[in-house]
Design an enzyme around this catalytic site. Structure first.
Site, PDB file in Angstrom:
ATOM      1  N   ASN A  91       2.662  -0.243  -2.516  1.00 26.05           N
ATOM      2  CA  ASN A  91       2.936  -0.291  -0.898  1.00 26.05           C
ATOM      3  C   ASN A  91       3.603  -1.527  -0.795  1.00 26.05           C
ATOM      4  O   ASN A  91       3.393  -2.003   0.498  1.00 26.05           O
ATOM      5  CB  ASN A  91       1.621  -0.333  -0.168  1.00 26.05           C
ATOM      6  CG  ASN A  91       1.759  -0.083   1.277  1.00 26.05           C
ATOM      7  OD1 ASN A  91       0.845  -0.614   2.067  1.00 26.05           O
ATOM      8  ND2 ASN A  91       2.798   0.520   1.670  1.00 26.05           N
ATOM      9  N   CYS A 112       2.851   5.134  -2.445  1.00 24.57           N
ATOM     10  CA  CYS A 112       3.220   4.743  -3.661  1.00 24.57           C
ATOM     11  C   CYS A 112       2.100   3.746  -4.402  1.00 24.57           C
ATOM     12  O   CYS A 112       0.980   4.017  -4.008  1.00 24.57           O
ATOM     13  CB  CYS A 112       4.625   3.960  -3.601  1.00 24.57           C
ATOM     14  SG  CYS A 112       4.514   2.464  -2.842  1.00 24.57           S
ATOM     15  N   CYS A 124       7.521  -1.469  -2.311  1.00 21.89           N
ATOM     16  CA  CYS A 124       8.846  -1.028  -2.466  1.00 21.89           C
ATOM     17  C   CYS A 124       9.051   0.159  -1.882  1.00 21.89           C
ATOM     18  O   CYS A 124       9.799   0.212  -0.915  1.00 21.89           O
ATOM     19  CB  CYS A 124       8.998  -1.103  -4.216  1.00 21.89           C
ATOM     20  SG  CYS A 124       9.001  -2.531  -4.739  1.00 21.89           S
ATOM     21  N   ARG A 125       8.607   1.475  -2.456  1.00 17.12           N
ATOM     22  CA  ARG A 125       9.018   2.626  -1.974  1.00 17.12           C
ATOM     23  C   ARG A 125       8.202   3.329  -0.617  1.00 17.12           C
ATOM     24  O   ARG A 125       9.076   3.818   0.278  1.00 17.12           O
ATOM     25  CB  ARG A 125       8.741   3.508  -3.143  1.00 17.12           C
ATOM     26  CG  ARG A 125       9.497   3.455  -4.174  1.00 17.12           C
ATOM     27  CD  ARG A 125       8.896   4.076  -5.487  1.00 17.12           C
ATOM     28  NE  ARG A 125       7.754   3.813  -5.984  1.00 17.12           N
ATOM     29  CZ  ARG A 125       7.024   4.334  -6.838  1.00 17.12           C
ATOM     30  NH1 ARG A 125       7.381   5.754  -7.278  1.00 17.12           N
ATOM     31  NH2 ARG A 125       5.846   3.615  -7.104  1.00 17.12           N
ATOM     32  N   SER A 126       7.141   3.131  -0.836  1.00 18.60           N
ATOM     33  CA  SER A 126       6.485   3.638   0.845  1.00 18.60           C
ATOM     34  C   SER A 126       6.636   2.696   1.894  1.00 18.60           C
ATOM     35  O   SER A 126       6.774   3.685   2.974  1.00 18.60           O
ATOM     36  CB  SER A 126       4.848   3.837   0.343  1.00 18.60           C
ATOM     37  OG  SER A 126       4.205   2.765   0.039  1.00 18.60           O
ATOM     38  N   ASP A 155      10.014   4.328  -9.492  1.00 19.17           N
ATOM     39  CA  ASP A 155       9.588   3.107  -9.269  1.00 19.17           C
ATOM     40  C   ASP A 155      10.544   1.961  -9.687  1.00 19.17           C
ATOM     41  O   ASP A 155      10.826   1.681 -10.673  1.00 19.17           O
ATOM     42  CB  ASP A 155       8.264   2.807 -10.293  1.00 19.17           C
ATOM     43  CG  ASP A 155       7.587   1.430  -9.953  1.00 19.17           C
ATOM     44  OD1 ASP A 155       8.183   0.718  -9.334  1.00 19.17           O
ATOM     45  OD2 ASP A 155       6.353   1.439 -10.322  1.00 19.17           O
TER      46      ASP A 155
HETATM   47  P1  4NP Z   1       5.845   0.574  -5.137  1.00 18.42           P
HETATM   48  O1  4NP Z   1       6.455  -0.609  -6.589  1.00 18.42           O
HETATM   49  O2  4NP Z   1       4.877   1.367  -5.853  1.00 18.42           O
HETATM   50  O3  4NP Z   1       7.262   1.305  -4.957  1.00 18.42           O
HETATM   51  O4  4NP Z   1       5.475  -0.424  -4.148  1.00 18.42           O
HETATM   52  C1  4NP Z   1       5.590  -1.106  -7.429  1.00 18.42           C
HETATM   53  C2  4NP Z   1       5.004  -2.572  -6.744  1.00 18.42           C
HETATM   54  C3  4NP Z   1       4.432  -3.132  -7.603  1.00 18.42           C
HETATM   55  C4  4NP Z   1       3.951  -2.717  -8.966  1.00 18.42           C
HETATM   56  C5  4NP Z   1       4.447  -1.477  -9.247  1.00 18.42           C
HETATM   57  C6  4NP Z   1       5.126  -0.788  -8.700  1.00 18.42           C
HETATM   58  N1  4NP Z   1       3.297  -3.518  -9.703  1.00 18.42           N
HETATM   59  O5  4NP Z   1       2.877  -2.980 -10.887  1.00 18.42           O
HETATM   60  O6  4NP Z   1       2.877  -4.814  -9.412  1.00 18.42           O
END
Ligand code: 4NP
Length: 165
Positions: A16, A13, A18-20, A130
């Site tokens: 790294n 994602c 939340c989702r992955s 997201d």
């Molecule tokens: P992820 O979520 O891609 O599912 O880990 C996010 C975590 C952080 C950010 C965006 C999405 N950020 O902009 O910091």
């Protein structure tokens, strides 16, 4: 005892956190439930380095823990060699997939790059949304999507490689 190389799967994602990491933990749980641990190696990474070294987001971890899934690991960035080392590199959304395809071209790697919701029986717009800037409901929705799509992806891997416990 299986002497064949494990199948390697990397979930990707943006951050790294939340989702992955969730997809990694859910998929590992499903692999174990089917008695396929040791046959499939699983990791996750982010296309950005925004949160490098950080543990998974607390909201993602708590949603998962309520469902009996433990998130592990620390955020790392995807690197060109991942496109060589892993058999499947599975993006959470179209933006991640685009970044991975650029890296695949640049690295000359042989990984199969896909989006997780290609296997979701209810694929919506094809992206795992997201949840970072949203509320708690977003994390519940993401968990439901990941659980459903990753089970179907595992069906695909099992079929493609003729795996059995
Ligand atoms: P992820 O979520 O891609 O599912 O880990 C996010 C975590 C952080 C950010 C965006 C999405 N950020 O902009 O910091």
């Amino acid at each position: 005892m299986h002497m064949t190389q494990p199948i390697r799967v990397l979930f990707v994602c943006l951050g790294n956190i939340c989702r992955s990491p969730l997809a990694e933990a859910v998929f590992r749980h499903q692999v174990r439930e089917r008695g396929l641990e040791g046959r499939i190696e699983i990791d996750s990474a982010g296309t950005s380095g925004y949160h490098r070294g950080s543990p998974p987001d607390r909201r993602s971890s708590e949603t998962a823990r309520r469902r009996g899934i433990e998130l592990t690991g620390r955020s790392r960035s995807v690197v060109a060699d991942d496109l060589n080392r892993f058999d499947y590199v599975i993006a959470m959304d179209a933006e991640n997939e685009g970044a991975l395809r650029d890296l695949l071209r640049a690295s000359g790697g042989s990984a199969r790059v896909h989006r997780l919701r290609e296997w979701d029986p209810q694929p919506g717009d094809g992206d795992v949304p997201d949840p970072y800037y949203g509320g708690p409901r977003g994390f519940e929705d993401v968990h439901d999507i990941v659980e459903r799509a990753s089970a179907a992806f595992l069906d695909h891997v099992v079929r493609e490689h003729g795996l059995h416990a």
